[in-house]
Write a protein that holds these residues in place. Structure first.
Motif, PDB file in Angstrom:
ATOM      1  N   CYS A   1      -0.977   2.792  -3.203  1.00  0.00           N
ATOM      2  CA  CYS A   1      -0.310   2.394  -2.926  1.00  0.00           C
ATOM      3  C   CYS A   1      -1.260   1.066  -3.856  1.00  0.00           C
ATOM      4  N   PRO A   2      -0.397  -0.489  -4.282  1.00  0.00           N
ATOM      5  CA  PRO A   2      -0.749  -1.269  -4.519  1.00  0.00           C
ATOM      6  C   PRO A   2      -1.025  -2.365  -3.854  1.00  0.00           C
ATOM      7  N   VAL A   3      -1.052  -2.514  -2.830  1.00  0.00           N
ATOM      8  CA  VAL A   3      -1.695  -2.665  -1.768  1.00  0.00           C
ATOM      9  C   VAL A   3      -2.569  -2.750  -1.461  1.00  0.00           C
ATOM     10  N   CYS A   4      -3.138  -1.256  -0.437  1.00  0.00           N
ATOM     11  CA  CYS A   4      -4.174  -0.734  -0.379  1.00  0.00           C
ATOM     12  C   CYS A   4      -4.756  -0.115  -0.642  1.00  0.00           C
ATOM     13  N   GLY A   5      -4.075   0.584  -1.983  1.00  0.00           N
ATOM     14  CA  GLY A   5      -4.776   1.503  -2.774  1.00  0.00           C
ATOM     15  C   GLY A   5      -5.497   2.888  -2.641  1.00  0.00           C
ATOM     16  N   GLN A   6      -4.982   3.107  -1.056  1.00  0.00           N
ATOM     17  CA  GLN A   6      -4.508   4.844  -0.343  1.00  0.00           C
ATOM     18  C   GLN A   6      -3.475   5.060  -1.801  1.00  0.00           C
ATOM     19  N   PRO A   7      -4.052   6.858  -1.457  1.00  0.00           N
ATOM     20  CA  PRO A   7      -2.827   7.554  -1.805  1.00  0.00           C
ATOM     21  C   PRO A   7      -1.352   7.815  -1.386  1.00  0.00           C
ATOM     22  N   MET A   8      -0.790   7.737  -2.234  1.00  0.00           N
ATOM     23  CA  MET A   8       1.000   7.193  -1.244  1.00  0.00           C
ATOM     24  C   MET A   8       1.309   8.793  -1.558  1.00  0.00           C
ATOM     25  N   ARG A   9       2.701   8.864  -0.458  1.00  0.00           N
ATOM     26  CA  ARG A   9       3.585  10.269  -0.439  1.00  0.00           C
ATOM     27  C   ARG A   9       4.563  10.154  -1.673  1.00  0.00           C
ATOM     28  N   ALA A  10       5.075  10.759  -1.819  1.00  0.00           N
ATOM     29  CA  ALA A  10       6.329  11.141  -2.565  1.00  0.00           C
ATOM     30  C   ALA A  10       7.385  12.130  -1.723  1.00  0.00           C
ATOM     31  N   PHE A  11       8.686  11.448  -1.331  1.00  0.00           N
ATOM     32  CA  PHE A  11       9.565  12.192  -1.404  1.00  0.00           C
ATOM     33  C   PHE A  11      10.703  12.072  -1.507  1.00  0.00           C
ATOM     34  N   ASN A  12      11.929  13.000  -0.694  1.00  0.00           N
ATOM     35  CA  ASN A  12      13.175  12.940  -1.197  1.00  0.00           C
ATOM     36  C   ASN A  12      13.826  11.914  -0.193  1.00  0.00           C
ATOM     37  N   TYR A  13      14.495  11.090  -1.258  1.00  0.00           N
ATOM     38  CA  TYR A  13      15.142   9.768  -0.286  1.00  0.00           C
ATOM     39  C   TYR A  13      16.417  10.589   0.356  1.00  0.00           C
ATOM     40  N   ARG A  14      16.107  10.580   1.778  1.00  0.00           N
ATOM     41  CA  ARG A  14      17.579  11.339   2.248  1.00  0.00           C
ATOM     42  C   ARG A  14      18.201  12.022   2.108  1.00  0.00           C
TER      43      ARG A  14
END
Length: 146
Positions: free
Chosen positions: A66-79
């Protein structure tokens, strides 16, 4: 505090996508969408009623932070479509790579068209069976009474 692109660490600058002010990367053309900004993107083609439902399906670990908090993001299939987006686990927002904002709009158009088709099919079913305005369950029950 300036935030940087999670793909190439280029400082993000304010820009416009589909009339929405977002933080954009000048190198990879990706964009950071806060939660309300993604809702605003969806609303460029769909009403609030048409946008209800779960946004994230098949969540897995992302390769970016995350560019805000630096924590790993999660990928997901949108809808549940074949469109993979990245979301901050701390709910700061979404990273959309180049072209993904256009795909979000395409998905919402498909969703709106699907809802229209379903509504038309429901009305046609009701007219065909001579129903009295009941819901789907009443219509199914009516089939067994005949």
């Amino acid at each position: 505090m300036a935030i940087t692109c999670p793909r190439d660490q280029t400082p993000l600058t304010l820009g416009q996508e589909h009339g929405i002010e977002v933080d954009r990367c000048s190198q990879c053309n990706g964009a950071w969408y806060e939660f309300e900004e993604l809702a605003a993107l969806e609303s460029t083609v769909a009403s609030e009623d048409q946008r209800t439902g779960t946004v994230e399906f098949a969540t897995r670990s992302s390769d970016i932070a995350c560019p805000v908090c630096g924590q790993p993001m999660r990928a997901f299939n949108y809808r549940a479509y074949n469109l993979e987006l990245d979301a901050c686990s701390g709910e700061h927002g979404f990273w959309l790579d180049e072209g993904e904002s256009n795909r979000v709009r395409e998905v919402m158009r498909e969703r709106v068209n699907g809802l229209r088709r379903a509504g038309s099919a429901q009305k046609a079913w009701h007219r065909t069976k001579g129903g009295s305005g009941g819901g789907v369950i009443d219509q199914i029950k009516g089939l067994f009474r005949r």
